[in-house]
Scaffold this motif. Sequence first.
Motif, short mmCIF file in Angstrom:
data_model
loop_
_atom_site.label_atom_id
_atom_site.label_comp_id
_atom_site.label_asym_id
_atom_site.label_seq_id
_atom_site.Cartn_x
_atom_site.Cartn_y
_atom_site.Cartn_z
N HIS A 7 0.83 -1.20 0.00
CA HIS A 7 0.00 0.00 0.00
C HIS A 7 0.87 1.25 0.00
O HIS A 7 0.59 2.23 -0.73
N ARG A 8 1.91 1.26 0.81
CA ARG A 8 2.81 2.42 0.85
C ARG A 8 3.43 2.69 -0.52
O ARG A 8 3.44 3.83 -0.99
N LYS A 9 3.93 1.65 -1.15
CA LYS A 9 4.55 1.81 -2.47
C LYS A 9 3.53 2.28 -3.50
O LYS A 9 3.83 3.11 -4.37
N TRP A 10 2.33 1.73 -3.42
CA TRP A 10 1.26 2.08 -4.37
C TRP A 10 0.88 3.55 -4.25
O TRP A 10 0.77 4.26 -5.27
N VAL A 11 0.70 4.04 -3.02
CA VAL A 11 0.36 5.45 -2.81
C VAL A 11 1.50 6.34 -3.27
O VAL A 11 1.29 7.36 -3.97
N GLU A 12 2.72 6.00 -2.92
CA GLU A 12 3.87 6.82 -3.32
C GLU A 12 4.01 6.87 -4.84
O GLU A 12 4.36 7.93 -5.40
N GLU A 13 3.73 5.76 -5.49
CA GLU A 13 3.83 5.75 -6.95
C GLU A 13 2.81 6.69 -7.58
O GLU A 13 3.13 7.45 -8.52
N HIS A 14 1.57 6.66 -7.07
CA HIS A 14 0.54 7.55 -7.62
C HIS A 14 0.84 9.01 -7.31
O HIS A 14 0.61 9.88 -8.16
N ILE A 15 1.36 9.27 -6.13
CA ILE A 15 1.72 10.65 -5.77
C ILE A 15 2.82 11.17 -6.69
O ILE A 15 2.80 12.33 -7.14
#
Length: 225
Positions: A7-15
Amino acid sequence: MGFAEEHRKWVEEHISRRTGERRGRLKRGHGHGERMFLEKVWWPMMGHLNDLHPEYEVLDWRSRPYFVDFVWKPGQVKFAFEVKGYGPHVQNTDRTRYRQELNRETYLQIAGYRVVAIPYDDLEASPELTITLLRPLLMPYLVLKLEEEEEFSRLERDILRIAVRSNGCIRPVDLVKELGIDKRTAIKGLSLLCNKGKFSPIILEKSGRVCRYEYKHSFKDDQLW
């Protein structure tokens, strides 16, 4: 990799791919309810966050930006998921804002989105119910994606469709009745799909015999549940 890290990686990627208000909205809007939906419903059901977009910007009928909690786009189909709490959505004292919200949902459907409301209270009390309701809604589109990605015979496609209608589990006798084939052909078709990772045999403990087959919904090598 567990949910928290993914989840952390996914959010950071979208940001990292956003700028301006789209970036700010993701930082502000992706809160507790949205994370709970992912952790308690989407992750157990799908096993990944592929094709899912948080705080997705859509222009409404007035060409004003509107941010949907999640949009899932596995291919041609588009699903809009909104996590809704009782207070802000039912007891909203701003009637103009409430009407606009309902009109946006209608407009999303006009724009080709299938709109799904997720009750916040169910995420806390009974996320299994939400999973149970979402599975039959999403499964036909999962099957279509599988068919696009891999080669299946006509018999294998028919078996996959029957598995979807049967809530994921089927017996050879079910195929005999629905497809008009003999039991040996049914077992052969199921065995081929087992080899392709689309089914797993359910074995009786006492006899060691296979009694039925469970459909394993997957995108490539990712098991959905």
